[in-house]
Design a protein around this motif. Structure first.
Motif, PDB file in Angstrom:
ATOM      1  N   ASN A  50       2.703  38.322 -59.533  1.00 16.36           N
ATOM      2  CA  ASN A  50       2.819  36.877 -59.750  1.00 16.36           C
ATOM      3  C   ASN A  50       4.241  36.393 -59.532  1.00 16.36           C
ATOM      4  N   VAL A  51       5.205  37.168 -59.991  1.00 19.06           N
ATOM      5  CA  VAL A  51       6.609  36.796 -59.834  1.00 19.06           C
ATOM      6  C   VAL A  51       6.992  36.782 -58.354  1.00 19.06           C
ATOM      7  N   ARG A  52       6.519  37.755 -57.585  1.00 24.44           N
ATOM      8  CA  ARG A  52       6.786  37.767 -56.139  1.00 24.44           C
ATOM      9  C   ARG A  52       6.272  36.492 -55.481  1.00 24.44           C
ATOM     10  N   ARG A  53       5.079  36.083 -55.861  1.00 25.15           N
ATOM     11  CA  ARG A  53       4.498  34.883 -55.254  1.00 25.15           C
ATOM     12  C   ARG A  53       5.253  33.629 -55.689  1.00 25.15           C
ATOM     13  N   GLU A  54       5.646  33.587 -56.956  1.00 25.94           N
ATOM     14  CA  GLU A  54       6.385  32.408 -57.405  1.00 25.94           C
ATOM     15  C   GLU A  54       7.743  32.328 -56.705  1.00 25.94           C
ATOM     16  N   HIS A  93      -4.366  29.600 -57.145  1.00 29.75           N
ATOM     17  CA  HIS A  93      -4.047  29.584 -55.717  1.00 29.75           C
ATOM     18  C   HIS A  93      -2.635  30.106 -55.438  1.00 29.75           C
ATOM     19  N   LEU A  94      -2.106  30.922 -56.339  1.00 29.71           N
ATOM     20  CA  LEU A  94      -0.720  31.360 -56.200  1.00 29.71           C
ATOM     21  C   LEU A  94      -0.487  32.128 -54.901  1.00 29.71           C
ATOM     22  N   GLU A  95      -1.433  32.993 -54.543  1.00 25.39           N
ATOM     23  CA  GLU A  95      -1.267  33.767 -53.305  1.00 25.39           C
ATOM     24  C   GLU A  95      -1.286  32.857 -52.084  1.00 25.39           C
ATOM     25  N   ALA A  96      -2.186  31.886 -52.063  1.00 27.11           N
ATOM     26  CA  ALA A  96      -2.249  30.949 -50.932  1.00 27.11           C
ATOM     27  C   ALA A  96      -1.003  30.071 -50.880  1.00 27.11           C
ATOM     28  N   LEU A  97      -0.505  29.657 -52.043  1.00 24.07           N
ATOM     29  CA  LEU A  97       0.717  28.847 -52.087  1.00 24.07           C
ATOM     30  C   LEU A  97       1.905  29.653 -51.561  1.00 24.07           C
ATOM     31  N   ALA A  98       1.971  30.943 -51.943  1.00 20.31           N
ATOM     32  CA  ALA A  98       3.048  31.795 -51.434  1.00 20.31           C
ATOM     33  C   ALA A  98       2.927  31.959 -49.923  1.00 20.31           C
ATOM     34  N   GLY A  99       1.677  31.968 -49.418  1.00 21.85           N
ATOM     35  CA  GLY A  99       1.466  32.094 -47.979  1.00 21.85           C
ATOM     36  C   GLY A  99       1.992  30.912 -47.188  1.00 21.85           C
ATOM     37  N   LEU A 100       2.156  29.760 -47.852  1.00 22.78           N
ATOM     38  CA  LEU A 100       2.710  28.593 -47.168  1.00 22.78           C
ATOM     39  C   LEU A 100       4.175  28.795 -46.811  1.00 22.78           C
ATOM     40  N   PHE A 101       4.825  29.787 -47.445  1.00 18.70           N
ATOM     41  CA  PHE A 101       6.230  30.094 -47.124  1.00 18.70           C
ATOM     42  C   PHE A 101       6.386  30.385 -45.638  1.00 18.70           C
ATOM     43  N   THR A 102       5.505  31.217 -45.088  1.00 17.92           N
ATOM     44  CA  THR A 102       5.600  31.580 -43.674  1.00 17.92           C
ATOM     45  C   THR A 102       5.333  30.370 -42.785  1.00 17.92           C
ATOM     46  N   GLN A 103       4.341  29.545 -43.163  1.00 18.45           N
ATOM     47  CA  GLN A 103       4.055  28.348 -42.369  1.00 18.45           C
ATOM     48  C   GLN A 103       5.265  27.415 -42.318  1.00 18.45           C
ATOM     49  N   ALA A 104       5.899  27.200 -43.466  1.00 21.28           N
ATOM     50  CA  ALA A 104       7.068  26.320 -43.507  1.00 21.28           C
ATOM     51  C   ALA A 104       8.231  26.930 -42.734  1.00 21.28           C
ATOM     52  N   LEU A 105       8.352  28.256 -42.803  1.00 27.45           N
ATOM     53  CA  LEU A 105       9.420  28.940 -42.058  1.00 27.45           C
ATOM     54  C   LEU A 105       9.249  28.725 -40.555  1.00 27.45           C
ATOM     55  N   ALA A 124      13.202  35.617 -45.295  1.00 27.40           N
ATOM     56  CA  ALA A 124      12.422  36.657 -45.985  1.00 27.40           C
ATOM     57  C   ALA A 124      12.728  36.560 -47.466  1.00 27.40           C
ATOM     58  N   ALA A 125      11.707  36.776 -48.293  1.00 26.74           N
ATOM     59  CA  ALA A 125      11.863  36.691 -49.741  1.00 26.74           C
ATOM     60  C   ALA A 125      11.056  37.797 -50.390  1.00 26.74           C
ATOM     61  N   GLU A 126      11.667  38.486 -51.332  1.00 22.24           N
ATOM     62  CA  GLU A 126      11.003  39.606 -52.007  1.00 22.24           C
ATOM     63  C   GLU A 126      11.534  39.712 -53.431  1.00 22.24           C
ATOM     64  N   VAL A 127      10.777  40.382 -54.291  1.00 19.71           N
ATOM     65  CA  VAL A 127      11.200  40.638 -55.670  1.00 19.71           C
ATOM     66  C   VAL A 127      10.967  42.105 -55.969  1.00 19.71           C
ATOM     67  N   THR A 128      11.918  42.736 -56.638  1.00 17.13           N
ATOM     68  CA  THR A 128      11.793  44.135 -57.000  1.00 17.13           C
ATOM     69  C   THR A 128      12.146  44.336 -58.463  1.00 17.13           C
ATOM     70  N   GLN A 129      11.652  45.431 -59.025  1.00  9.84           N
ATOM     71  CA  GLN A 129      12.001  45.808 -60.398  1.00  9.84           C
ATOM     72  C   GLN A 129      13.286  46.628 -60.432  1.00  9.84           C
ATOM     73  N   GLU A 130      13.762  47.059 -59.288  1.00  8.96           N
ATOM     74  CA  GLU A 130      14.933  47.930 -59.244  1.00  8.96           C
ATOM     75  C   GLU A 130      16.220  47.114 -59.386  1.00  8.96           C
ATOM     76  N   THR A 131      17.091  47.595 -60.247  1.00  7.91           N
ATOM     77  CA  THR A 131      18.370  46.921 -60.445  1.00  7.91           C
ATOM     78  C   THR A 131      19.247  47.033 -59.214  1.00  7.91           C
ATOM     79  N   ASN A 132      19.226  48.211 -58.584  1.00  5.92           N
ATOM     80  CA  ASN A 132      20.064  48.466 -57.424  1.00  5.92           C
ATOM     81  C   ASN A 132      19.408  47.917 -56.162  1.00  5.92           C
ATOM     82  N   ASP A 133      20.249  47.450 -55.208  1.00  4.79           N
ATOM     83  CA  ASP A 133      19.731  46.876 -53.970  1.00  4.79           C
ATOM     84  C   ASP A 133      19.541  47.908 -52.863  1.00  4.79           C
TER      85      ASP A 133
END
Length: 466
Positions: A439-443, A114-126, A313-322
């Motif tokens: 998976n890392v984005r959702r976590e 349920h990782l995707e659904a758990l990550a979706g709770l982020f918006t609800q809590a926000l 807002a929360a995101e994860v990227t593989q890029e070292t530079n922002d």
């Protein structure tokens, strides 16, 4: 007369059934989470159980499992094994699990399923935080932090070493095959033809497996190099066009070397470009906490609202530079809350003229450092308007020299960096539990969800059940 003591009998039987509500004080975080989870929409989780035929062992109630996971992330307990132990040893976990004890496999499987659904709770809590008055979007600060992957950097290999190892393994495989042919020929001569031997020798199978992994990793690095060259070609062509326009406008040839346009078809990975075999989607990145050191990990991004340090807002990227993260993060703020912030600040890693002039940020008062200068300390303030023909970079540098610009930019660190400190130092989240970018984005959203719930709890707001 001697000192009297209260009764102490570990074998005392309870005369009445105990109530879970007697275990914790009224203002405890665990009680708050029970109310919050009851106010969240968990239909996406419950829906996944409706397709079953009703047979088999009953599942644990999803609401209970969500409570346990959220409390774990809010208190720095991320391991499913530790959560299982806590349902026996920790009163709050025992209260949240209703005195049930899901084992670590069950907790881990629930989180993964349920990782995707758990990550979706982020918006609800926000949205709950916004309802509680903790989000104003007057000023949002954006930053990134490097977090270790669930993989060792020692399991990575550079592109140059891949080529060397690939050639060595091919030679070893050829030698083993020749050896096998010699053995087969000798056995045929001794026993005659027709003897079966379908299985590859263990040593040969192991080398072939490693060779396949290396070939796949090389192909991925080569594809990345081509994609990078495509981006660089587009950027170079845009700069050339801008250069031609300026020359046409001024009638003078612009000084300096023209940007070169790379050919993606000829692009090759750098010799030091690496790929990790445990989590191939993670990357070697500089460790901001230890200068000169590197870690195998991901770049976790967050936009934090100035009002109460709520992550919007929360995101994860593989890029070292922002540099390429500003627009996606600001876009996610609007997607999550339905509107953009009035002002946004970010350090020099996010600066580019393309970012500052993109139409998607036209209504946002951006404050982005254009270099590593400490503007408020090293440069005199100004009240003069910017030059008439100032470039985007010159205009931004001028803005950060004004009193209003300095006032906003100097708050950047005080808004976003304490949130990263609370996540990494107070709650000890320094390594992802899961592997793979998705998976890392959702976590990461689950981590940020827990952070926001703690802000909501600290505000004294009381949720109403759905």
């Amino acid at each position: 007369m001697g000192k009297s003591f209260l009764p102490d009998d570990v074998n005392q039987s309870l005369l009445f059934p105990p109530s879970l509500h007697d275990w914790l004080p009224e203002n405890h975080l665990a009680r708050f989470l029970v109310d919050v989870v009851s106010a969240l929409d968990l239909s996406a989780i419950y829906a996944s159980y409706e397709a079953g035929d009703g047979r088999g062992k009953s599942a644990y109630a999803p609401a209970m499992m969500v409570r346990v996971l959220l409390y774990g992330y809010a208190t720095g307990v991320y391991s499913s094994r530790k959560m299982e132990a806590k349902t026996y040893d920790d009163v709050a976990f025992r209260y949240l699990s209703a005195d049930a004890h899901p084992d670590h496999d069950t907790l881990s499987e629930f989180r993964n399923r349920h990782l995707e659904a758990l990550a979706g709770l982020f918006t609800q809590a926000l949205l709950l935080c916004e309802k509680a008055g903790l989000v104003k979007l007057g000023h949002v600060s954006i930053d990134g932090t490097k977090i270790k992957a669930n993989a060792s950097k020692h399991k990575a290999m550079s592109y140059a070493r891949m080529g060397e190892t690939e050639q060595r393994l091919k030679a070893e495989i050829e030698a083993l095959l020749k050896q096998a042919e010699d053995v087969d020929a000798a056995e045929d001569a001794q026993y005659g033809k027709g003897k079966r031997g379908d299985e590859l020798p263990e040593e040969l199978a192991r080398r072939e497996s490693r060779l396949k992994k290396i070939a796949q990793a090389k192909a991925e690095l080569e594809q990345e190099a081509r994609q990078k060259a495509e981006r660089e070609r587009a950027e170079a062509e845009a700069k050339l066009a801008e250069r031609r326009d300026e020359e046409a406008r001024t009638g003078k040839k612009k000084r300096g070397r023209e940007p070169s346009v790379p050919d993606p078809e000829q692009a090759q990975p750098e010799a030091k470009a690496q790929r990790n075999f445990t989590d191939p989607e993670s990357r070697i990145m500089p460790d901001g906490a230890n200068k000169g050191s590197f870690l195998q990990g991901y770049n976790a991004q967050a936009a934090v609202d100035a009002k109460a340090q709520v992550i919007v807002a929360a995101e994860v990227t593989q890029e070292t530079n922002d540099n390429r993260q500003l627009l996606p993060v600001l876009g996610q703020v609007k997607l999550n809350l339905g509107r953009s912030p009035e002002a946004a600040s970010a350090d020099a890693g996010y600066w580019s003229e393309a970012n500052a002039t993109d139409e998607s940020v036209a209504g946002i008062d951006l404050h982005i450092a254009t270099g590593r200068d400490k503007h408020e300390q090293n440069i005199d303030a100004t009240s003069e308007p910017p030059p008439i023909h100032a470039t985007a970079k010159e205009a931004m540098r001028h803005k950060l020299r004004t009193e209003a610009g300095r006032s906003i930019y100097k708050m950047r660190k005080a808004i976003v960096e304490p949130v990263f400190g609370q996540i990494k130092e107070q709650r000890g989240f320094r390594r992802f539990s899961l592997r793979g970018l998705d998976n890392v984005r959702r976590e990461w959203k689950l981590v940020c969800l827990a952070s926001n719930l703690l802000k909501l709890f600290g505000s004294g707001w009381t949720p109403q059940p759905a």
